[in-house]
Design a protein around this motif. Structure first.
Motif, PDB file in Angstrom:
ATOM      1  N   LEU A 128       0.866  -1.175   0.000  1.00  0.00           N
ATOM      2  CA  LEU A 128       0.000   0.000   0.000  1.00  0.00           C
ATOM      3  C   LEU A 128       0.900   1.222   0.000  1.00  0.00           C
ATOM      4  O   LEU A 128       1.466   1.591   1.026  1.00  0.00           O
ATOM      5  CB  LEU A 128      -0.914   0.016   1.230  1.00  0.00           C
ATOM      6  N   GLY A 129       1.064   1.820  -1.162  1.00  0.00           N
ATOM      7  CA  GLY A 129       1.931   2.980  -1.293  1.00  0.00           C
ATOM      8  C   GLY A 129       1.305   4.237  -0.720  1.00  0.00           C
ATOM      9  O   GLY A 129       2.000   5.122  -0.248  1.00  0.00           O
ATOM     10  N   LEU A 130      -0.007   4.302  -0.748  1.00  0.00           N
ATOM     11  CA  LEU A 130      -0.718   5.450  -0.200  1.00  0.00           C
ATOM     12  C   LEU A 130      -2.158   5.030   0.052  1.00  0.00           C
ATOM     13  O   LEU A 130      -2.814   4.457  -0.812  1.00  0.00           O
ATOM     14  CB  LEU A 130      -0.698   6.622  -1.193  1.00  0.00           C
ATOM     15  N   PHE A 131      -2.610   5.288   1.264  1.00  0.00           N
ATOM     16  CA  PHE A 131      -4.022   5.134   1.593  1.00  0.00           C
ATOM     17  C   PHE A 131      -4.391   6.421   2.301  1.00  0.00           C
ATOM     18  O   PHE A 131      -3.744   6.807   3.275  1.00  0.00           O
ATOM     19  CB  PHE A 131      -4.268   3.942   2.523  1.00  0.00           C
ATOM     20  N   MET A 132      -5.396   7.102   1.806  1.00  0.00           N
ATOM     21  CA  MET A 132      -5.766   8.376   2.400  1.00  0.00           C
ATOM     22  C   MET A 132      -7.281   8.508   2.400  1.00  0.00           C
ATOM     23  O   MET A 132      -7.928   8.350   1.374  1.00  0.00           O
ATOM     24  CB  MET A 132      -5.127   9.519   1.610  1.00  0.00           C
ATOM     25  N   LEU A 133      -7.800   8.804   3.578  1.00  0.00           N
ATOM     26  CA  LEU A 133      -9.223   9.041   3.775  1.00  0.00           C
ATOM     27  C   LEU A 133      -9.420  10.540   3.944  1.00  0.00           C
ATOM     28  O   LEU A 133      -8.618  11.195   4.610  1.00  0.00           O
ATOM     29  CB  LEU A 133      -9.682   8.300   5.037  1.00  0.00           C
ATOM     30  N   ASP A 134     -10.472  11.080   3.355  1.00  0.00           N
ATOM     31  CA  ASP A 134     -10.767  12.493   3.529  1.00  0.00           C
ATOM     32  C   ASP A 134     -10.789  12.815   5.022  1.00  0.00           C
ATOM     33  O   ASP A 134     -11.389  12.091   5.817  1.00  0.00           O
ATOM     34  CB  ASP A 134     -12.119  12.818   2.899  1.00  0.00           C
ATOM     35  N   ALA A 135     -10.122  13.875   5.418  1.00  0.00           N
ATOM     36  CA  ALA A 135      -9.979  14.223   6.838  1.00  0.00           C
ATOM     37  C   ALA A 135     -11.326  14.375   7.539  1.00  0.00           C
ATOM     38  O   ALA A 135     -11.450  14.049   8.722  1.00  0.00           O
ATOM     39  CB  ALA A 135      -9.152  15.501   6.986  1.00  0.00           C
ATOM     40  N   ALA A 136     -12.345  14.836   6.838  1.00  0.00           N
ATOM     41  CA  ALA A 136     -13.660  15.016   7.455  1.00  0.00           C
ATOM     42  C   ALA A 136     -14.297  13.680   7.849  1.00  0.00           C
ATOM     43  O   ALA A 136     -15.227  13.651   8.649  1.00  0.00           O
ATOM     44  CB  ALA A 136     -14.592  15.772   6.503  1.00  0.00           C
ATOM     45  N   ARG A 137     -13.790  12.584   7.307  1.00  0.00           N
ATOM     46  CA  ARG A 137     -14.342  11.257   7.582  1.00  0.00           C
ATOM     47  C   ARG A 137     -13.552  10.516   8.661  1.00  0.00           C
ATOM     48  O   ARG A 137     -13.920   9.402   9.037  1.00  0.00           O
ATOM     49  CB  ARG A 137     -14.367  10.427   6.297  1.00  0.00           C
ATOM     50  N   GLN A 138     -12.468  11.094   9.118  1.00  0.00           N
ATOM     51  CA  GLN A 138     -11.627  10.419  10.107  1.00  0.00           C
ATOM     52  C   GLN A 138     -12.256  10.462  11.495  1.00  0.00           C
ATOM     53  O   GLN A 138     -13.076  11.323  11.793  1.00  0.00           O
ATOM     54  CB  GLN A 138     -10.241  11.057  10.143  1.00  0.00           C
TER      55      GLN A 138
END
Length: 190
Positions: free
Chosen positions: A113-123
């Protein structure tokens, strides 16, 4: 320069839906609609990434549309675009998360997994953990036996997230390398 041309003018072959034979990227999630992201999605990816100021504090420089293009094209040594999946997870028309996945890296049967990013508003609501669970299950079903990723040195939030999700440190270098074995289905869903 055309959107599908590299710096040398040659075509850029970005990952496509045929990343892994007989494998459908939509298998990564039941909660979200999943599709391959391309250069046409740079602005949408940029909008999500720029919500992650903490990530970029530990992983400078701050994101730009140009760096998104680099993400889309980045490959580790010995890998080709056929080994890469850059996917978007959509809640309706909103991009909720992105995933950069390399098949069989650094070894056969390992997904990187080189990059996994969740929108900050959903964290902070369990969405990231639930999505990671779905991704791990799909990777296990696709034949992967383990997943690896790198966490930036000093990024306690990322470290806490990944260790909470069952990853353990296996190496240290430029990044802290974490890994999780993908055992049976029940173990992946936990």
């Amino acid at each position: 320069m055309a959107a599908d041309a590299g710096a040398d003018g040659d075509p850029v072959h970005l990952p496509g839906a045929d990343v892994r034979p007989n494998w459908d990227a939509s298998a990564l999630s039941r909660r979200y609609a999943v599709r391959v992201l391309t250069e046409a999605d740079v602005e949408m990816i940029f909008a999500l990434c720029r919500t992650q100021t903490l990530f970029y504090r530990y992983h400078p420089p701050f994101v730009t549309p140009e760096s998104i293009l680099e993400y889309l094209r980045a490959l580790p040594p010995g890998k080709t675009v056929a080994d890469k999946l850059f996917a978007g997870f959509f809640d309706g028309t909103a991009l909720a998360a992105i995933l950069d996945l390399i098949w069989d890296y650094p070894a056969r049967g390992t997904a990187w997994l080189g990059l996994f990013m969740l929108d900050a508003a959903r964290q902070g609501q369990g969405e990231g953990t639930a999505l990671v669970g779905e991704i791990l299950q799909a990777l296990r079903e696709a034949g992967m036996s383990r997943v690896r990723l790198g966490v930036d040195l000093g990024n306690a939030q990322s470290w806490a997230f990944w260790t909470k999700n069952g990853f353990s440190q296996v190496d240290t270098g430029r990044y802290l390398v974490l890994e999780r074995a993908l055992g049976d289905a029940a173990a992946v869903e936990s």
